[in-house]
Design an enzyme around this catalytic site. Structure first.
Site, PDB file in Angstrom:
ATOM      1  N   ASP A 145       0.830  -1.205   0.000  1.00 29.64           N
ATOM      2  CA  ASP A 145       0.000   0.000   0.000  1.00 29.64           C
ATOM      3  C   ASP A 145       0.864   1.254   0.000  1.00 29.64           C
ATOM      4  OD1 ASP A 145       0.712   0.184   2.727  1.00 29.64           O
ATOM      5  OD2 ASP A 145      -0.956  -1.167   3.211  1.00 29.64           O
TER       6      ASP A 145
ATOM      7  N   LYS B 245      -4.266   3.900  -1.398  1.00 26.08           N
ATOM      8  CA  LYS B 245      -4.967   5.054  -1.949  1.00 26.08           C
ATOM      9  C   LYS B 245      -4.343   5.437  -3.271  1.00 26.08           C
ATOM     10  CE  LYS B 245      -4.975   7.795   1.934  1.00 26.08           C
ATOM     11  NZ  LYS B 245      -5.058   8.989   2.726  1.00 26.08           N
TER      12      LYS B 245
ATOM     13  N   MET C 288      -1.637   8.968  12.905  1.00 32.95           N
ATOM     14  CA  MET C 288      -2.883   9.357  12.225  1.00 32.95           C
ATOM     15  C   MET C 288      -3.577  10.507  12.946  1.00 32.95           C
ATOM     16  SD  MET C 288      -4.329   5.499  11.581  1.00 32.95           S
ATOM     17  CE  MET C 288      -3.982   4.944  13.234  1.00 32.95           C
TER      18      MET C 288
HETATM   19  N1  SAH Z   1       1.832   0.317  10.780  1.00 33.62           N
HETATM   20  C1  SAH Z   1       2.338   1.653  10.621  1.00 33.62           C
HETATM   21  C2  SAH Z   1       1.314   2.699  10.991  1.00 33.62           C
HETATM   22  C3  SAH Z   1       0.163   2.755  10.058  1.00 33.62           C
HETATM   23  S1  SAH Z   1      -0.988   3.967  10.515  1.00 33.62           S
HETATM   24  C4  SAH Z   1       3.593   1.812  11.458  1.00 33.62           C
HETATM   25  O1  SAH Z   1       3.901   0.964  12.291  1.00 33.62           O
HETATM   26  O2  SAH Z   1       4.292   2.791  11.273  1.00 33.62           O
HETATM   27  C5  SAH Z   1      -0.573   5.271   9.440  1.00 33.62           C
HETATM   28  C6  SAH Z   1       0.091   6.387  10.190  1.00 33.62           C
HETATM   29  O3  SAH Z   1       1.447   6.075  10.393  1.00 33.62           O
HETATM   30  C7  SAH Z   1       0.115   7.698   9.472  1.00 33.62           C
HETATM   31  O4  SAH Z   1      -1.099   8.391   9.616  1.00 33.62           O
HETATM   32  C8  SAH Z   1       1.230   8.402  10.172  1.00 33.62           C
HETATM   33  O5  SAH Z   1       0.814   8.882  11.424  1.00 33.62           O
HETATM   34  C9  SAH Z   1       2.183   7.262  10.423  1.00 33.62           C
HETATM   35  N2  SAH Z   1       3.226   7.162   9.394  1.00 33.62           N
HETATM   36  C10 SAH Z   1       3.498   6.122   8.597  1.00 33.62           C
HETATM   37  N3  SAH Z   1       4.587   6.364   7.846  1.00 33.62           N
HETATM   38  C11 SAH Z   1       5.020   7.589   8.184  1.00 33.62           C
HETATM   39  C12 SAH Z   1       6.109   8.407   7.802  1.00 33.62           C
HETATM   40  N4  SAH Z   1       7.001   8.008   6.875  1.00 33.62           N
HETATM   41  N5  SAH Z   1       6.254   9.611   8.385  1.00 33.62           N
HETATM   42  C13 SAH Z   1       5.390  10.033   9.324  1.00 33.62           C
HETATM   43  N6  SAH Z   1       4.346   9.312   9.720  1.00 33.62           N
HETATM   44  C14 SAH Z   1       4.163   8.100   9.180  1.00 33.62           C
END
Ligand code: SAH
Length: 527
Positions: free
Chosen positions: A40, A61, A176
């Site tokens: 994704d 998306k 998020m």
């Molecule tokens: N499983 C993922 C989280 C998914 S939820 C993890 O462990 O990181 C999605 C959220 O992750 C986004 O809304 C944001 O808050 C955060 N996120 C994911 N990648 C990011 C990045 N490169 N920089 C900042 N926030 C990130």
């Protein structure tokens, strides 16, 4: 017990936060084994190159459209595994943290599908690390909460115990949370967190487009709005944020976030792009030249026939080395055909190309240009010698001219040509329109092709991007065509051009440009 009627399996793999170096060794192993990759938008698409033969299915998306519904993803994973396939489900960060990996695993278990979970570096940890914020520190806090800031208006975020979050000295990390930032800040203050509590917002963490904003709990909403900082971002709240000032390391490198156009041939651009990435830059690949064989091999083949009577072989580029030796092999010869021939390499890169093929050059001039070769050979003494100089179609005639004047017999067959790759025009347009901090020219032909494509508009199309040149010939070509060169590499190598850029931008002290395409993600397509 898990039923497993076939050999299919789903690996729920944490792909890390964005920097491709932050996937685990285990994750990469599983990915390379995959028949199907389901990914994704938070997983770096560059990973697909690790499983080039696998089926790639995007379930994230896309512009304006929503994610593939979760139920559909679950079913897809199960279906593929049931066909006996090895499925790599690449998820951003860690699969079991706010990523619905738990739902996928439960569904697979219910369906009796074998699965394994490969943890990943979660965005919260990575964002903090790359912003220079230790999430815990003895002087500030010993505890940490990871919180979902996802808006669910119907629930009014009731699953979160705000008084508990607000009252302790915890470091809080919200995922998020951007849409809900005003609610988060307001509730924390309402439940007793001091308004002066430091906050950091880190967007597109660990990528060349990482943006970090620091503020206080009582002004973060306004400042985030002014800075137009949106998702995906991690919000870190707590005293540890103040350590960033001291510990910042990632986004203060001179080339950090700079969008730098790389115009050299695709098969030679990799090292250059890696070098730029190491310095924090965002290399934008648009090869303006391609190295192709000559119209006919006749001249070179004839020269090869005469190798036994050739005294000196002059090689002035890694391309010449590669193509000359490939042709040597193709015509049924091998390295022994060069027995007794003195080999001259123009500089260290050409020498390295020779070494890689098991040949050591006998002579390398001090000055790594054609002039240097000429001086060296003059000193060496070449009257009456036969010199073979396999060259580029448009090479200057300096070497043959001067060598003949010094009494040598020179054979200079065309070994390769430089052409404009197909489809470059729209690609270059797209890159120019995205906004660039710098354009690099690594040979006169890259300049000429750039001018050919942009025409009299060239300067305007650069819209302020600084021009960097690899050496005097390239600079001369750029100036002849009306471009201003910001800096030239001291020696004609990609390392030196990177140093020239670093010095330039340290001095310029300007902010890097943002991609002017509002829909652009942080991923630079891999060339
Ligand atoms: N499983 C993922 C989280 C998914 S939820 C993890 O462990 O990181 C999605 C959220 O992750 C986004 O809304 C944001 O808050 C955060 N996120 C994911 N990648 C990011 C990045 N490169 N920089 C900042 N926030 C990130």
């Amino acid at each position: 017990m898990q039923k497993s009627g076939n050999s299919g399996i789903v690996y729920l793999i944490g792909a890390g936060p964005g920097d491709p170096g932050l996937i685990t060794v285990r994750g990469l192993e599983c990915l390379r084994r995959a028949d199907v990759v389901v990914y994704d938008y938070l997983a770096n698409p560059g990973f697909l190159a690790e499983a080039p033969k696998a089926e790639h299915i995007y379930v994230g998306k896309s512009r304006g459209r929503h994610h593939t519904p979760q139920e559909q993803i679950n079913v897809l994973l199960a279906e593929k595994a049931r066909l006996g396939k090895v499925v790599a489900r690449l998820k951003g960060g860690d699969p079991f943290l706010f990523g619905r990996g738990g739902e996928e695993a439960r569904f697979l278990r219910q369906e009796g599908i074998h699965f394994e979970v490969v943890p990943g570096v979660t965005a919260g940890f990575a964002a903090a690390a790359y912003a220079g914020i230790p999430l815990t520190h003895r002087d500030f806090t010993a505890t940490l909460s990871l919180v979902s800031g996802h808006e669910d208006p119907s629930r009014k975020m009731s699953r979160i115990d705000w008084s508990k979050l607000a009252s302790g000295g915890d470091t809080l990390v919200f995922y998020m949370g951007m849409t809900n930032l005003p609610v988060i800040a307001e509730r924390l203050m309402a439940h007793g967190r001091p308004p002066g509590t430091p906050v950091a917002i880190i967007r597109w963490a660990t990528t060349p487009r990482q943006e970090t904003l620091t503020a206080r709990l009582d002004d973060v909403v306004e400042r985030a709005r002014n800075a137009q900082i949106g998702p995906p971002a991690i919000i870190v709240i707590g005293e540890v944020v103040t350590l960033r000032e001291e510990l910042r390391w990632f986004d203060n490198r001179p080339l950090f976030g700079r969008r730098i156009l790389v115009t050299r041939a695709a098969d030679q651009a990799g090292d250059f792009c890696d070098l730029l990435r190491q310095e924090g830059a965002d290399p934008i690949l648009c090869p303006l030249i391609e190295i192709v064989p000559p119209q006919s091999w006749e001249e070179l083949d004839e020269a090869l026939e005469r190798l036994p009577e050739t005294d000196i072989l002059v090689l002035t580029s890694a391309n010449a080395v590669r193509i000359f030796l490939a042709r040597l092999r193709e015509t049924g010869r091998d390295l022994r055909a060069l027995h007794g021939t003195t080999i001259v390499a123009v500089g260290p890169k050409t020498a390295a190309a020779l070494e890689a093929l098991g040949l050591s050059p006998d002579l390398i001039p001090e000055n790594h240009h054609a002039e240097g070769v000429v001086n060296l050979l003059r000193k060496h003494g070449i009257a009456g010698r036969r010199i073979l100089y396999p060259r580029a179609e448009l090479a200057r005639d300096l070497i043959p001219r001067e060598m003949e004047a010094a009494g040598a017999e020179v054979i200079s067959p065309i070994a390769y040509r430089t052409v404009l790759p197909e489809g470059t025009d729209p690609l270059l347009n797209e890159k120019l329109e995205g906004g660039l901090d710098a354009v690099t020219f690594t040979s006169p032909s890259t300049v000429e092709n750039f001018m050919h494509l942009t025409g009299p508009q060239a300067r305007k199309r650069l819209s302020g991007a600084a021009v960097f040149s690899i050496g005097p010939q390239t600079t001369a070509a750029a100036m002849r065509l009306g471009l201003t060169v910001a800096a030239e590499a001291e020696s004609s190598t990609i390392e030196a051009i990177v140093i020239a850029m670093t010095d330039y931008f340290l001095e310029a002290n300007s902010a890097p440009r943002k991609n002017s395409n509002p829909n652009a993600g942080p991923w630079t397509p891999q060339g």
